[in-house]
Enzyme design. Structure first.
Site, mmCIF file in Angstrom:
data_model
loop_
_atom_site.group_PDB
_atom_site.id
_atom_site.type_symbol
_atom_site.label_atom_id
_atom_site.label_comp_id
_atom_site.label_asym_id
_atom_site.label_seq_id
_atom_site.Cartn_x
_atom_site.Cartn_y
_atom_site.Cartn_z
ATOM 1 N N SER A 115 89.518 -29.551 47.021
ATOM 2 C CA SER A 115 89.934 -28.157 46.973
ATOM 3 C C SER A 115 90.612 -27.890 45.638
ATOM 4 C CB SER A 115 90.886 -27.834 48.122
ATOM 5 O OG SER A 115 91.304 -26.487 48.082
ATOM 6 N N HIS A 129 88.505 -20.443 42.355
ATOM 7 C CA HIS A 129 88.681 -21.321 43.524
ATOM 8 C C HIS A 129 87.364 -22.042 43.779
ATOM 9 C CE1 HIS A 129 87.509 -21.555 47.864
ATOM 10 N NE2 HIS A 129 88.563 -22.346 47.895
ATOM 11 N N ASN A 131 85.829 -25.309 46.599
ATOM 12 C CA ASN A 131 86.021 -26.452 47.495
ATOM 13 C C ASN A 131 84.692 -26.858 48.107
ATOM 14 O OD1 ASN A 131 85.891 -25.700 50.615
ATOM 15 N ND2 ASN A 131 86.805 -23.959 49.554
ATOM 16 N N ARG A 133 83.465 -29.742 51.383
ATOM 17 C CA ARG A 133 84.047 -30.595 52.423
ATOM 18 C C ARG A 133 82.974 -31.031 53.422
ATOM 19 N NH1 ARG A 133 85.431 -25.379 52.952
ATOM 20 N NH2 ARG A 133 84.709 -24.266 54.805
ATOM 21 N N HIS A 163 77.716 -16.057 38.636
ATOM 22 C CA HIS A 163 76.764 -15.945 39.744
ATOM 23 C C HIS A 163 75.410 -16.560 39.400
ATOM 24 C CE1 HIS A 163 78.740 -13.566 42.919
ATOM 25 N NE2 HIS A 163 79.506 -13.127 41.928
ATOM 26 N N GLY A 276 98.733 -30.764 60.443
ATOM 27 C CA GLY A 276 99.774 -31.663 59.950
ATOM 28 C C GLY A 276 99.570 -32.217 58.573
#
Length: 293
Positions: A115, A129, A131, A133, A163, A276
């Site tokens: 990220s 930005h 990211n 995953r 783009h 967490g």
């Protein structure tokens, strides 16, 4: 699936290394324009840990943050691999949004990704930005991620380049990918309470699983590979431009929009805090300074 998890995690770490090196290179090569007399920025790296309910190992990662550079005012590049059991809220979300009712009986999960959020010193250089995953449960796996550009002063040619680069990398896999994931980004990176997008878009995907892990992983790798050629030329073009106090003020106000979105709507922020993970790592996306009118 253990070998696939290891490959994905290693890829995200390698992409992190490439981006960190490229960004420090931009700091070193900044020789004209604003902030040129200041020291070149460097990333500070620290380990992160996910907190488990029973105190057992639940994974973690690396948080790499640069503050106060010549080009970057604040940029974070995080990688992680975390695992354990999803809490009740996350189980319910998986069961409803992803159609995985079995999560309540077996809530184990594993997730790894990279990220990145960059807030720039010069208001002519867009924030960005990115990211990618991979997420695994006993009931299914999928990929997600994307990249979007967030200028406070928009240049049409910069938006077009960003783009076009995303499209070129998407087209390697399926000509339908770019229009589909561009539309998804336009919808996802929208701020309802402001009635506007937070930037000029990019691509976004989630729950991506065709059933062919190799092909899906190859596509997500190209989502990551597209980032540097999409973004670095914009930095090199704009970083030496002079700017006014009015333009800097506009940047701070635009950052307020970014902060609102990430704290209220962003899925990754919500998931990281609810499961967490290290709060500092989750919230590294927030700008160092922002302003509201």
């Amino acid at each position: 699936m253990e070998s696939e998890k290891a490959r994905a995690s290693a890829w995200f770490h390698g992409l992190r290394d490439d981006i960190v090196a490229a960004f420090e290179g931009l700091e070193d090569s900044h020789e004209t324009g604003p902030f040129v007399d200041e020291p070149a920025g460097r990333f500070v790296v620290s380990e992160t840990k996910r907190a488990s309910d029973d105190g057992t190992d639940a994974g973690g990662g690396l948080m790499s943050v640069m503050r106060g550079g010549r080009v970057f005012e604040k940029v974070g590049v995080n990688v992680s691999a975390v695992y354990g059991q999803l809490g009740e809220r996350a189980q319910a979300a998986m069961a409803s949004r992803k159609g995985l009712p079995g999560m309540r009986e077996d809530p184990r999960f594993w997730a790894s990704g990279i990220s990145l959020v960059a807030h720039m010193r010069n208001p002519h250089v867009p924030a960005v930005h990115m990211n990618t995953r991979m997420f695994w449960t006993p009931h299914g796996w999928w990929f997600g991620g994307g990249s979007d550009l967030n200028p406070c002063i928009e240049y049409e040619e910069d938006t077009a380049h960003f783009h076009a680069t995303q499209k070129a990398y998407c087209d390697r896999h399926d000509a339908a990918h770019y229009p589909r994931f561009k539309t998804w980004a336009d919808e996802y990176f929208f701020i309802p309470h402001r009635g506007r997008a937070r930037g000029v878009g990019g691509i976004f995907l989630d729950d991506y699983c065709t059933g062919d892990w190799q092909a899906d992983f190859a596509f997500v790798q190209d989502v990551g590979r597209a980032f540097l050629p999409a973004f670095v030329p914009l930095v090199e073009k704009r970083r030496a431009q002079a700017f006014t106090e009015t333009e800097k003020d506009a940047q701070l106000i635009h950052r307020g929009l970014y902060a609102e979105y990430n704290l209220v709507y962003d899925r990754g922020t919500k998931f990281g805090l609810e499961t967490g993970h290290d709060a500092n790592a989750v919230l590294m996306s927030l700008p160092p300074l922002a302003k509201w009118v």
